[in-house]
Design a protein around this motif. Structure first.
Motif, PDB file in Angstrom:
ATOM      1  N   ALA A  36     107.854  51.323 125.143  1.00 17.98           N
ATOM      2  CA  ALA A  36     108.710  50.586 124.211  1.00 17.98           C
ATOM      3  C   ALA A  36     109.893  51.462 123.786  1.00 17.98           C
ATOM      4  O   ALA A  36     111.033  51.001 123.690  1.00 17.98           O
ATOM      5  CB  ALA A  36     107.911  50.142 122.990  1.00 17.98           C
ATOM      6  N   ASP A  37     109.591  52.719 123.560  1.00 18.49           N
ATOM      7  CA  ASP A  37     110.616  53.679 123.180  1.00 18.49           C
ATOM      8  C   ASP A  37     111.687  53.790 124.263  1.00 18.49           C
ATOM      9  O   ASP A  37     112.878  53.727 124.001  1.00 18.49           O
ATOM     10  CB  ASP A  37     109.943  55.043 123.019  1.00 18.49           C
ATOM     11  N   ILE A  38     111.191  53.976 125.505  1.00 18.30           N
ATOM     12  CA  ILE A  38     112.110  54.169 126.630  1.00 18.30           C
ATOM     13  C   ILE A  38     112.965  52.924 126.842  1.00 18.30           C
ATOM     14  O   ILE A  38     114.161  53.007 127.101  1.00 18.30           O
ATOM     15  CB  ILE A  38     111.307  54.488 127.918  1.00 18.30           C
ATOM     16  N   LEU A  39     112.345  51.740 126.700  1.00 17.10           N
ATOM     17  CA  LEU A  39     113.077  50.492 126.940  1.00 17.10           C
ATOM     18  C   LEU A  39     113.859  50.049 125.708  1.00 17.10           C
ATOM     19  O   LEU A  39     114.466  48.987 125.713  1.00 17.10           O
ATOM     20  CB  LEU A  39     112.088  49.393 127.346  1.00 17.10           C
ATOM     21  N   LYS A  40     113.790  50.826 124.642  1.00 21.88           N
ATOM     22  CA  LYS A  40     114.463  50.490 123.381  1.00 21.88           C
ATOM     23  C   LYS A  40     114.009  49.115 122.875  1.00 21.88           C
ATOM     24  O   LYS A  40     114.812  48.286 122.459  1.00 21.88           O
ATOM     25  CB  LYS A  40     115.986  50.508 123.556  1.00 21.88           C
TER      26      LYS A  40
ATOM     27  N   SER B  98     111.277  42.068 130.407  1.00 18.65           N
ATOM     28  CA  SER B  98     111.808  41.044 131.311  1.00 18.65           C
ATOM     29  C   SER B  98     113.316  40.952 131.150  1.00 18.65           C
ATOM     30  O   SER B  98     114.035  40.688 132.127  1.00 18.65           O
ATOM     31  CB  SER B  98     111.114  39.695 131.116  1.00 18.65           C
ATOM     32  N   GLN B  99     113.807  41.208 129.942  1.00 19.18           N
ATOM     33  CA  GLN B  99     115.256  41.227 129.748  1.00 19.18           C
ATOM     34  C   GLN B  99     115.887  42.319 130.623  1.00 19.18           C
ATOM     35  O   GLN B  99     116.862  42.096 131.334  1.00 19.18           O
ATOM     36  CB  GLN B  99     115.558  41.492 128.270  1.00 19.18           C
ATOM     37  N   VAL B 100     115.298  43.523 130.573  1.00 18.78           N
ATOM     38  CA  VAL B 100     115.839  44.639 131.349  1.00 18.78           C
ATOM     39  C   VAL B 100     115.798  44.324 132.840  1.00 18.78           C
ATOM     40  O   VAL B 100     116.761  44.583 133.565  1.00 18.78           O
ATOM     41  CB  VAL B 100     115.055  45.931 131.037  1.00 18.78           C
ATOM     42  N   MET B 101     114.691  43.701 133.280  1.00 19.09           N
ATOM     43  CA  MET B 101     114.582  43.376 134.700  1.00 19.09           C
ATOM     44  C   MET B 101     115.664  42.377 135.115  1.00 19.09           C
ATOM     45  O   MET B 101     116.272  42.516 136.178  1.00 19.09           O
ATOM     46  CB  MET B 101     113.202  42.803 135.033  1.00 19.09           C
ATOM     47  N   SER B 102     115.940  41.356 134.272  1.00 18.69           N
ATOM     48  CA  SER B 102     116.942  40.376 134.715  1.00 18.69           C
ATOM     49  C   SER B 102     118.346  40.985 134.623  1.00 18.69           C
ATOM     50  O   SER B 102     119.204  40.676 135.455  1.00 18.69           O
ATOM     51  CB  SER B 102     116.819  39.049 133.954  1.00 18.69           C
ATOM     52  N   GLU B 103     118.562  41.866 133.647  1.00 19.02           N
ATOM     53  CA  GLU B 103     119.852  42.575 133.603  1.00 19.02           C
ATOM     54  C   GLU B 103     120.055  43.368 134.894  1.00 19.02           C
ATOM     55  O   GLU B 103     121.137  43.412 135.456  1.00 19.02           O
ATOM     56  CB  GLU B 103     119.897  43.533 132.410  1.00 19.02           C
ATOM     57  N   MET B 104     118.962  43.972 135.345  1.00 19.76           N
ATOM     58  CA  MET B 104     119.069  44.794 136.537  1.00 19.76           C
ATOM     59  C   MET B 104     119.385  43.924 137.760  1.00 19.76           C
ATOM     60  O   MET B 104     120.225  44.299 138.581  1.00 19.76           O
ATOM     61  CB  MET B 104     117.767  45.540 136.765  1.00 19.76           C
TER      62      MET B 104
END
Ligand code: ATP
Ligand code: MG
Length: 876
Positions: free
Chosen positions: A715-719, A731-737
């Motif tokens: 959680a820390d790493i993914l903010k 899932s937000q980070v994955m779709s941004e990617m």
């Protein structure tokens, strides 16, 4: 000459040589690094050997250092001569095939007479009798009066160590005046007395010795010099003796304070004061370099020094532990130059005090016994047996006994002592072999011992008698096996590990680290004596580690519940195929033909936890095997059981039995004691055999905590805003990617298309083909291929080859438009010719191909080769 502190002298020396282009090395550890020929570093050159032999390259060809040294061969001189310590610091300058005799002598003389301004009329020089060259430099270039040069023989002035580099040396002496000398008319430089002090030795290593008296000149000539810092300080501070030098004096003063003695009043006490001072300097530095007191090698040197210091403390009338106090002063006096002393001071105090304590425990008793022994000794000779007894029982090293006896004008029968030592070593070796054999189920040390009665189902501790053991007896520190008449310790079997715990007798403790049963049912408790001694016949208390056993009980009962749950969820084909139960986890192997689904795993876990929460009683009963079979108890296929078997069941009248198994293991009395159950993993071990690893009780809590901290870190790493937000954020980070990847793709295509437009401009007409060849750096082979594809579809008669260069390698992409292919062009052939010209190979289809070349510098030749290949086609 001016009074100079030891610290300033050290710095003056090192900075003088630095100003002469020398690399300054920090002192190396006292423990030699990768040099088995040496127990402890004894000179400045010892840690630099690899630079002298050429095995390693030094940072510069000139170096200087102040090196901590230990010389145990000087131990008997310590306190008696003015100039020897077991510990001292050696200043040195070194040349690895750079300057030689002339400069070495010039540097030494300049430092002595100009930097520290020693009076020339007090200095004497020795040279090797055959070394005219050195004598000539001293007299004719330096200007030393010829009568001040003394020629000495091989023993004094030729440095040689077996075979290899060796050479003459030249030493510098300081004359402290006739009043410090022995007074003999022939007293001269090189005399053993304290008048002429050798303080600097210059070694000219110029020969290679074959050890048979042949000396070949060395190609690389080296210089290695050594000057005792303490000896130099004695001279500069005008004191008699290296124990009166500023920093060292403070240590002696501290011992005076502790003992109530005054230095200089009583020669015998002074010797003890100096010995303690010296030995504590050695010990403190040795411990800070990682040495710990023991009975071997460096550890033994340390033990000997500490025990000797402790005994001289007694001679001074000190009757408390005092060595750590002295160590404190040693540390304070040296921590500026050697910060590691301050960093490791707690360890230093601990090692010293432990050793001092264990020595003082036995020394009084030992000394008393030694007095009795000497009173009865004949011919002033202590028997080897007595000396051995002092060693074995009271920890008196032989040197200590020898030293005490020599103070009384007595000797030891050392031959007998050595024989007894060897016997003891043989016995220890045999005991070790017996132990290993017994543990491996071999040998016969427990063959005639009656089977052990196991009381561990009911009791965690019991009184017992030692029935047999490996070796004649076990003493402190020794490893061994003990067999008892009865025991609460479970011996490894049925997948359950052996217990840990303590076997104690009057004053002794034996830590049990594992337990096995031999074929005759003798329980073998393997472990180590923590204190005291153990012998066959001892009455002992045997006590298991209950906390660990309870964890084992939980895991074992959970294994039974797991098997029952698996049969419910997967079917009755599930059979146990192996298991392991210890205090941390349980491992259960079973027959099943596919991986368990997440749902199945969850079901199994839920069922087991359901059994636990229902708080079912767990009962064990012994019964005839037939009767057990009738109850439907699960037995291991192929396992032999006796006539009477033990049946473990979990269940209640209301629920019926949920599990009935033949089992000799130890269990909780109620399933609720298992606490919680959680599967860690499910995997395959062999075809048709699956394995579940699981935890119970506090193991579950540990597991959950580790999951939690992993989730928190993620959680820390993914903010993310905590664990609850983790899923949304991931899932937000994955779709941004994914979005970014799409963008990158688009940009790549744009770049390729604009590069293709550029390249097109260089097109040549070759026999009706539109030929395009280009080398592009920093694009991926994929980008090169998409450029080719674009050109191919834009121009039907095009033949294109693009070389992409990266990391010294080159990749070729080639394509031919549909019309070009019809006209006979072949991308595969073109790319092949190009790749071969760049040291590679490849090929492909007529309309599109790729190949690689190893030599990027041949790119232009490769493209020319491609062009030629096309010309051939157009001619044909
Ligand atoms: P000595 O004959 O006095 O024991 P050495 O010939 O053993 O000396 P070297 O091996 O040449 O000495 O060591 C170089 C220098 O190190 C010596 O000149 C001396 O200054 C110093 N040194 C040697 N041994 C000791 C010691 N035990 N205590 C203090 N300094 C020493
Ligand atoms: Mg010596």
């Amino acid at each position: 000459m001016e009074w100079t502190s030891l610290t300033d002298l050290r710095e003056k020396f090192l900075s003088y040589f630095e100003s002469k282009g020398h690399h300054r090395f920090k002192s190396f550890s006292l423990v030699p690094d990768g040099d088995k020929s040496l127990l402890l570093i004894n000179s400045g050159m010892a840690p630099l050997k690899k630079f002298f032999t050429g095995e390693a390259t030094p940072p510069k060809k000139r170096a200087t250092s102040c090196q901590k040294c230990i010389r145990t061969p000087d131990i008997d001189n310590v306190g008696k001569t003015a100039r020897h310590g077991t510990f001292f610091e050696m200043l040195g300058n070194f040349s690895f095939g750079d300057y030689f005799k002339r400069e070495a002598i010039q540097f030494a003389w300049e430092f002595c007479t100009k930097v520290i301004e020693l009076p020339v009329d007090k200095l004497w020089i020795s040279v090797y009798e055959g070394d005219d060259e050195a004598a000539d430099i001293w007299v004719n270039e330096i200007g030393v009066a010829p009568e001040r040069i003394v020629r000495l023989g091989k023993e004094d002035n030729f440095w040689e160590h077996g075979t290899g580099p060796c050479g003459p040396c030249s030493e510098i002496y300081f004359d402290r005046g006739p009043e410090k000398g022995c007074g003999r008319p022939d007293c001269h430089v090189g005399c053993d007395c304290d008048r002429y002090v050798e303080f600097w030795n210059l070694v000219f290593s110029q020969f290679d010795s074959d050890g048979k008296g042949n000396y070949a000149p060395l190609k690389q000539k080296n210089i290695d010099t050594g000057m005792g810092l303490e000896r130099l300080a004695c001279i500069m501070q005008g004191v008699d003796n290296l124990f009166e030098v500023d920093t060292i004096k403070n240590i002696t003063n501290r011992i005076c304070e502790i003992s109530g003695h005054k230095y200089g009043e009583d020669e015998k006490a002074d010797v003890s004061l100096r010995i303690i001072t010296d030995h504590m300097r050695s010990s403190v530095f040795m411990i800070s370099d990682g040495i710990i007191a023991s009975n071997e090698g460096r550890g033994y040197v340390l033990r000997r020094l500490l025990r000797r210091a402790a005994r001289h403390g007694r001679l001074l009338g000190i009757d408390r532990l005092f060595l750590a106090d002295v160590a404190e002063t040693v540390i304070n006096e040296n921590k500026k130059a050697y910060p590691e002393l301050e960093e490791r001071k707690e360890l230093i105090y601990k090692v010293i005090t432990t050793e001092e304590e264990s020595f003082s425990r036995t020394i009084d008793q030992g000394l008393q016994i030694l007095d009795e022994m000497t009173a009865q000794a004949e011919n002033n000779m202590l028997s080897g047996k007595d000396a051995f007894m002092l060693y074995d029982t009271f920890g008196f090293p032989l040197d200590l006994t020898r030293e005490i006896l020599s103070e009384r004008g007595m000797n030891i029968d050392e031959e007998e002592f050595t024989r007894l030592m060897a016997d003891q070593r043989d016995r220890a070796r045999k005991a070790r072999k017996d132990m290993n054999d017994a543990w491996a189920g071999e040998g016969n040390i427990f063959k005639d011992v009656p089977a052990t009665k196991f009381v561990g189902y009911e009791l965690d501790a019991c009184d017992a008698t030692v029935a047999a053991m490996s070796g004649d007896g076990l003493s402190e520190g020794e490893q061994g096996i003990i067999a008892l008449d009865k025991t609460p310790f479970y011996a490894e079997s049925g997948g359950q590990v052996g217990d840990h715990g303590i076997i104690s007798n009057n004053g002794g403790e034996f830590a049990v680290e594992d337990v096995k049963k031999n074929e005759d049912g003798v329980y073998m408790h393997m472990g180590r004596v923590i204190s005291g001694k153990f012998a066959t016949g001892d009455i002992v208390k045997a006590e298991i580690d209950v906390i660990r056993r309870n964890a084992i009980r939980r895991n074992h009962t959970a294994t039974h519940l797991l098997q029952a749950a698996l049969r419910k969820v997967l079917g009755s084909h599930v059979q146990q195929a192996g298991s392991m139960v210890d205090d941390r986890e349980l491992r259960f192997d079973f027959t099943h033909f596919s991986a368990m689904t997440p749902v199945e795993k969850q079901q199994v876990e839920d069922i087991v936890n359901g059994y636990i929460l229902s708080a079912l009683p767990v009962t064990t009963r012994e019964m005839p095997a037939d009767e057990a079979k009738a109850t439907g108890a699960m037995a291991l296929f192929g396992e032999k059981y006796g006539d009477i078997v033990r049946v473990v069941s979990a269940g209640s009248e209301k629920a019926g039995n949920v599990s009935v198994e033949l089992c000799g293991g130890t269990h909780v009395t109620n399933t609720s004691n298992v606490g919680l159950f959680k599967i860690v993993s499910e995997s395959s071990v062999a075809s048709g055999v699956r394995r579940i690893v699981a935890v119970t009780g506090s193991g579950v809590i540990n597991l959950l905590n580790s999951y939690k901290s992993a989730a928190e870190n993620a959680a820390d790493i993914l903010k993310a805003a905590g664990i609850d937000d983790l899923e949304r954020r991931a899932s937000q980070v994955m779709s941004e990617m994914k979005e970014k990847e799409r963008e990158i793709e688009k940009l790549r295509a744009q770049i390729a298309s604009s590069q293709a437009d550029d390249i097109i401009k260089s097109a040549k007409d070759i026999g009706g083909f539109k030929f395009i060849a280009s080398a592009v750096s920093d694009i991926t082979p994929d980008a090169a291929r998409s450029m080719c594809d674009k050109i191919k579809s834009d121009y039907k008669n095009s033949v294109v080859i693009i070389a992409s260069v990266s990391g010294g390698k080159v990749t070729f992409a080639s394509a031919c438009g549909s019309q070009a292919v019809e006209m006979g062009a072949h991308a595969g052939n073109i790319v092949k010719k190009a790749a071969m010209a760049a040291g590679g190979n490849g090929g492909g289809r007529p309309d599109s191909a790729m190949a690689g070349g190893k030599d990027a510098s041949k790119v232009q030749q490769a493209l020319i080769a491609a062009e030629e290949a096309l010309r051939e086609t157009s001619k044909a």
